[in-house]
Enzyme design. Structure first.
Site, short mmCIF file in Angstrom:
data_model
loop_
_atom_site.label_atom_id
_atom_site.label_comp_id
_atom_site.label_asym_id
_atom_site.label_seq_id
_atom_site.Cartn_x
_atom_site.Cartn_y
_atom_site.Cartn_z
N ARG A 15 0.83 -1.20 0.00
CA ARG A 15 0.00 0.00 0.00
C ARG A 15 0.87 1.26 0.00
NH1 ARG A 15 -3.65 -1.40 5.16
NH2 ARG A 15 -1.66 -2.36 5.76
N LYS A 75 1.75 1.93 7.33
CA LYS A 75 2.10 1.15 8.51
C LYS A 75 3.06 1.93 9.40
CE LYS A 75 0.87 -2.30 9.50
NZ LYS A 75 -0.36 -2.59 10.31
N TYR A 94 -0.83 4.59 10.68
CA TYR A 94 -1.22 3.61 11.70
C TYR A 94 -0.01 3.35 12.58
CZ TYR A 94 -5.42 2.42 8.99
OH TYR A 94 -6.62 2.46 8.33
N HIS A 96 -0.54 1.65 16.24
CA HIS A 96 -0.83 0.52 17.13
C HIS A 96 0.24 0.41 18.22
CE1 HIS A 96 -4.07 -0.71 14.46
NE2 HIS A 96 -3.24 -0.68 13.44
N GLU A 118 -5.55 5.04 13.73
CA GLU A 118 -6.48 4.13 14.39
C GLU A 118 -7.19 4.72 15.60
OE1 GLU A 118 -2.53 3.21 16.40
OE2 GLU A 118 -3.21 3.71 14.38
N ASP A 270 -2.54 -6.98 15.10
CA ASP A 270 -1.70 -5.77 15.11
C ASP A 270 -1.95 -4.92 16.36
OD1 ASP A 270 -4.20 -4.84 14.43
OD2 ASP A 270 -3.59 -3.91 12.54
#
Length: 372
Positions: A15, A75, A94, A96, A118, A270
């Protein structure tokens, strides 16, 4: 603002954080967009498309980080990127954090501003930047689960939808949010016998109203989970606590109660995973087996369908990216409350409480940075 879009370097992550159309929207508003060479190639967007949209192509990831005031990624940064991140640089991606302490500590040390997709949250508690990838991951969970139920892949050897005269597979979905709902639609459409478990009665009433007849709902608790896992073929973990680690709903000892060849797909991996035995895997090596139970725990499932995922993600992130570029992160967060919970780390301070609690680190209320 100067915006940098680096090429993702996580294993099999194809991506990209911004489409050429998104780049054009930023450029026409007077912002400068730099895109690393071949960053969009895996999603089907060549350098030429970005150049036509007004972006400038840079040859290396180092050059992209060095010049940018805001980095847009998909990511979380991985270890080779840590040293490239600068103090006061805005990272919009993102993260996490609660599932990985080294990343958290690295971003604290960088003194960057970390705004996590997120945890951006609307007044109705919905998570607008997590929803599109949750939709993709929920549908993919069933697609992958159906595949790994095949005997050559060490599954039970059962067809998800069955055939006339043969019962379909039983699918258990833990969590009735976006991921669980999309997984249920997909599994139901393939003809499976589906049960969604959740702790919210209002949510289960809603699902009971909108789902087809082959989808049932059940209260989620340890007793019911232990009962259901004994005869279900595909079990999908779809639990999310925004910004925090997912609880372990399936524990190590439960595997012995499952049928050999049962497939577990943990979409929450994740964020720490809701299945105790799950650990993050990659698209290159996606599964492992414990007690004859197949575990599929790829942490970036939507990365396998990057064209769809990149378009879906940019549709959601671009309005926020424009606000950040126009106003800077502080004024944008002051004007748009959605962005406030997205702020996780600011200049070395953890400002999202669940992240601080996950690793017993100091917490600083975000209001310290947003007060005029």
């Amino acid at each position: 603002m100067i915006i940098g879009v680096p090429k993702e370097i996580k294993n099999n992550e194809n991506r990209v954080a911004l489409t050429p159309a998104g780049a054009k929207e930023l450029v026409k508003r007077g912002h400068t967009v730099y895109v690393q060479h071949t960053a969009g190639e895996g999603s089907g967007f060549p350098d030429e498309a970005y150049a036509e949209a007004g972006a400038t192509i840079l040859p290396t990831i180092e050059a992209t980080y060095e010049i940018a005031e805001m980095i847009m990624k998909v990511k979380e940064p991985i270890e080779p990127e840590y040293k490239l991140i600068k103090e006061d640089q805005l990272l919009f991606t993102y993260f996490h954090f609660a599932s990985y302490e080294p990343l958290t500590k690295a971003m604290v040390e960088s003194k960057a501003v970390c705004l996590a997709y997120e945890t951006v949250e609307k007044a109705d508690r919905s998570l607008p930047l997590l929803i599109p990838m949750s939709e993709v991951a929920g549908r993919m969970a069933v697609q992958k689960g159906a595949n790994y139920l095949e005997k050559p892949l060490q599954g039970r050897g059962i067809l998800l939808g069955g055939v006339p005269g043969v019962l379909p597979a039983k699918v258990l979905i833990l969590g009735g949010g976006i991921v669980g709902t999309q997984a249920a639609w997909m599994a139901a459409g393939l003809g499976a016998d589906v049960t969604i478990m959740d702790v919210s009665l209002p949510r289960m009433r809603y699902l009971a109203d909108v789902m087809p007849a082959n989808v049932k709902t059940m209260m989620s608790n340890e007793y019911n989970i232990r009962k259901m896992i004994k005869n279900h073929d595909l079990i999908i973990g779809a639990v999310l606590i925004p910004g925090a680690k997912a609880p372990h709903l399936i524990t190590r000892d439960m595997l012995k109660e499952m049928q050999p060849g049962t497939v577990l797909v943990d979409v929450a991996v994740d964020q720490g995973g809701c299945i105790e035995t799950c650990k993050p895997t990659t698209h290159q090596d996606p599964t492992f087996i414990i007690d004859d139970v197949v575990h599929y725990c790829v942490a970036n499932m939507p990365g396998a369908v990057p064209y769809t995922s990149t378009l879906a993600l940019t549709n959601a992130t671009l309005p926020y990216a424009i606000q950040l570029a126009e106003k800077g992160w502080k004024k944008a967060a002051q004007d748009n409350p959605d962005l406030v919970p997205g702020l996780n780390i600011i200049n070395g301070d953890i400002v999202y409480q669940a992240v601080a609690e996950a690793f017993d680190l100091d917490y600083t209320p975000v209001v310290k940075y947003l007060a005029d």
